[in-house]
Design an enzyme around this catalytic site. Structure first.
Site, PDB file in Angstrom:
ATOM      1  CE1 TYR A  53      -3.237  -2.812   0.201  1.00  0.00           C
ATOM      2  CE2 TYR A  53      -3.701  -2.230   2.479  1.00  0.00           C
ATOM      3  CZ  TYR A  53      -3.953  -3.009   1.358  1.00  0.00           C
ATOM      4  OH  TYR A  53      -4.923  -3.972   1.413  1.00  0.00           O
ATOM      5  CB  THR A 242     -21.424   5.780  -2.018  1.00  0.00           C
ATOM      6  OG1 THR A 242     -20.837   6.199  -3.268  1.00  0.00           O
ATOM      7  CG2 THR A 242     -20.353   5.166  -1.126  1.00  0.00           C
TER       8      THR A 242
END
Length: 346
Positions: A53, A242
């Protein structure tokens, strides 16, 4: 906050786990610290990272996420109050060749742990996960297994567990888990554990959402019967659930706008299914994001739901999903949509 135990341990972890893979690209260090402060104050004690990451990975940024967590731990002195999970990269590809090219060899695992401890500024990692399998199998958006006769991978489950065991005994990691693994791989690791008194894989971090319920196949039974808790990731499908991409409200820093090459959740079937889920949430007067996350939170095989956000408003909404219980009527309607459009984004 609600809590569960990491399976086969006495370690309590929050039902919501703080995902961090945007820190270092979409989020600055100060924003990462702000998210950590807010989540910690809301009762979250579980943080997930990886040597890879932030994502998408680049040679310039890999490891930066864990460094941001490390500076927060040093600044706050909260190391003994949080549970940290990290990961070692799996099979080598051009995408991760800048990290190393030797898979899960003993030297690879040793190198990964030493470097990650330094980035995190800690002496130990609570949960250390294999980020994806070394063998060629159907991960990252591949629905069906197609055997590749040219795959040169050799069965090394025993060797991997022996190496991890060394680091457990040395106190550098406490427990081990899987990520992006399939039922066969999970059972092979369990077989080595049972037959050779090697470490048990206690968790499996796989994608799971309203748009990808493939875990409910063989892995759900493995999870429940064998006690390998799901750490669910991409539970909002890169933010698709969303509704912001289907209604045109996503800003320029949103994941799929900034990184259009991430196509796992961008297909037409995915968009159509998302529109149905978003409308259903509106019908029940629930935010689409919280409905999607609450669905994951209520699964019997879940240990923790890994949520990510690029700002505090998103983070608050996502964390608050832990307080929502979906009714049987709503769950029934969710399943009806799933039956008509199953797993559009595996």
């Amino acid at each position: 906050m609600k809590f569960t135990n990491l399976p086969h341990t006495n370690i309590k972890v929050s039902k919501i786990c703080l995902g961090t893979m945007t820190w270092g690209r979409q989020n600055t260090e100060s924003e990462g610290h702000e998210q950590l402060d807010y989540a910690f104050n809301e009762g979250i004690n579980f943080i997930d990272t990886a040597e890879l990451y932030p994502v998408p990975a680049t040679p310039e940024t890999s490891g930066r996420t864990s460094e941001i967590i490390g500076t927060w731990l040093k600044k706050t002195g909260n190391r003994d109050k949080v549970v940290i999970a990290s990961k070692v990269i799996g099979r080598t590809s051009d995408y991760v060749a800048h990290i190393r090219t030797t898979g899960f060899s003993p030297l690879s695992i040793q190198d990964a742990i030493v470097k990650e401890l330094k980035r995190l500024q800690t002496d130990y990692i609570d949960l250390y996960q294999l980020h994806w399998p070394e063998r060629l199998t159907n991960t990252f958006g591949k629905l069906d297994y197609k055997h590749d006769p040219n795959d040169t991978w050799q069965d090394n489950f025993n060797e991997v567990l022996h190496e991890l065991d060394k680091h457990i005994k040395a106190g550098k990691i406490r427990y081990v888990g899987l990520s992006n693994e399939k039922a066969w791989g999970a059972m092979r690791y369990l077989e080595e554990h049972k037959m050779n008194n090697l470490p048990r894989m206690i968790t499996i971090q796989n994608a799971y959402s309203l748009l990808n319920r493939t875990f409910e196949g063989d892995l759900a039974e493995v999870s429940i019967r064998e006690g390998i808790g799901l750490l669910a990731y991409s539970t909002l499908a890169f933010g698709m659930l969303t509704g912001k991409y289907t209604n045109g409200t996503a800003d320029s820093n949103s994941r799929l706008n900034r990184f259009p090459q991430l196509k796992r959740y961008s297909g037409e079937r995915t968009r159509k299914a998302t529109e149905k889920y978003v409308q259903l949430a509106k019908d029940y007067n629930i935010s689409p994001a919280q409905m999607a996350l609450a669905f994951v939170n209520q699964q019997p095989f879940l240990t923790s739901n890994i949520i990510g956000a690029t700002n505090l408003k998103q983070l608050k909404e996502n964390i608050d999903s832990v307080h929502i219980n979906l009714s049987e009527a709503l769950l029934s309607e969710i399943n009806t949509i799933h039956q008509t459009t199953p797993n559009p984004a595996p």
